[in-house]
Design an enzyme around this catalytic site. Structure first.
Site, short mmCIF file in Angstrom:
data_model
loop_
_atom_site.label_atom_id
_atom_site.label_comp_id
_atom_site.label_asym_id
_atom_site.label_seq_id
_atom_site.Cartn_x
_atom_site.Cartn_y
_atom_site.Cartn_z
N GLY A 55 50.58 33.65 35.32
CA GLY A 55 49.20 33.79 35.76
C GLY A 55 48.96 34.82 36.84
O GLY A 55 48.02 34.69 37.62
N HIS A 88 47.21 43.96 27.44
CA HIS A 88 48.50 44.09 26.75
C HIS A 88 49.37 45.11 27.49
O HIS A 88 48.88 46.19 27.85
CB HIS A 88 48.26 44.54 25.30
N GLU A 143 48.18 46.45 35.59
CA GLU A 143 47.36 45.42 34.96
C GLU A 143 46.45 44.74 35.99
O GLU A 143 45.26 44.51 35.73
CB GLU A 143 48.25 44.35 34.31
#
Lengths: 222, 222
Positions: free
Chosen positions: A25, A122, A187
């Site tokens: 997470g 991704h 990310e």
């Protein structure tokens, strides 16, 4: 800067997110942190995990966010799982679904309930290295530039319309773990940025091209 | 800086290049310019084109470089063409072959004659968008990050071991032509850089990985 975004956010409803997780997470944490910081005009209505032991659930609880565990093994098939998932998201008034390390493919049951409102991150520069273990694929291939992709989810595996991509170098001595870490840092910056574009209504999907594939466009601030 | 590379080049033989072209030859020009500038320790022994009208041939002649036209349509098959190509390159004492916009696939005839000494530049971040019209493929797919790849040639189409990659953004209003231009600027910087790595003996091919695919490593300066 502070004044700017406050002006910008004024009068806009926050994006209501449902975040789907399976693992540690860290992307969920990045979203929580950017909301806390005031740089992402969103609220997380619910965090759903298909894994009861996912560390992401602890992060959600610490942040006071409702959590739901849906063990996919307890459902007869994908459609049954997805139906329950949609029910859960709608019960929390979610308007945008975020896959943040969610290791499941979803069916049209989810995509029809949230058309163009399901986002995945991704860890590769798609269409290179789709599917599982993208970082290991990039290292094994000998890629010298990899990165991450945020895209709308469709029924394929990592095939949906691309919203944004960021690159990182791959070094000679990289292994899967070191490349994963380098990509993760990108990310954590990119996913909240894209969600803010969605909150601002700046993302549009353009199907006027060759007719075979939708392309995403980013509108100017209005 | 000048002193540095002079020291570095001292006593080293220049790399003897054979450059294969089919088109306008802007990558050939970049190589010529970097050699002139003293930043690439190489000489171009011959430029070979399979297209008699290629503008690249004019660039070579202007630079005083021998040119050879091998019209592929005049040969019975790929092997016959490749045999003549190898003869031509060896007659000019070429030790490193560069595909600079050369629109032909070569056979093992060439690859056996120049093992790990045939380099190609491709206008995408391989393995994404191999083959022809890579820039149009990237625009049609809706990629947000593309770029160029320099790799060793193998018998596949753009599948050989990757030496280096550089990225460029893809913008909403890009078409094939505008993306091509942006990528070309990166190509012109990257290709001479990689050739200098080869001239310095810094490139090694590592097959010690998973055994299925060679990876390129860049050794420190020695």
């Amino acid at each position: 800067m502070n004044t700017l975004w406050r002006t910008h956010f004024r009068g806009r409803e926050p994006l209501v997110l449902g975040v789907l997780v399976s693992g540690s997470g860290t992307n969920l944490q990045a979203i929580i942190d950017e909301i806390d910081r005031g740089s992402l005009n969103a609220k997380i209505a619910v965090v759903v995990s298909n894994i009861a032991s996912a560390k992401a659930l602890d992060r959600a609880r610490t942040a006071g966010i409702p959590t739901v565990v849906l063990d996919h093994k307890a459902f007869a098939d994908r459609a049954a799982f997805d139906t329950k998932l949609v029910e859960t998201l709608l019960a929390h008034h979610v308007t945008c679904v975020v896959f943040a390390g969610f290791m499941r493919i979803v069916t049209s049951v989810v995509l029809r309930a949230f058309p163009n409102r399901v986002v995945n991150i991704h860890p590769s520069l798609l269409p290179a290295f789709p599917g599982v273990n993208a970082q290991a694929q990039a290292v094994a291939y000998g890629a010298r530039l990899s990165g991450c992709t945020v895209h709308f989810v469709d029924e394929g595996t990592d095939t949906g319309p691309i919203i944004a991509q960021r690159g990182v170098p791959v070094y000679d001595d990289d292994d899967e773990a070191s490349l994963r870490e380098r990509i993760l840092r990108k990310e954590h910056a990119l996913l909240p940025t894209v969600l803010q574009w969605i909150a601002d209504g700046r993302i549009e999907i353009d199907t006027s091209g060759d007719g075979t594939r939708a392309r995403v466009r980013l509108k100017p601030y209005s």
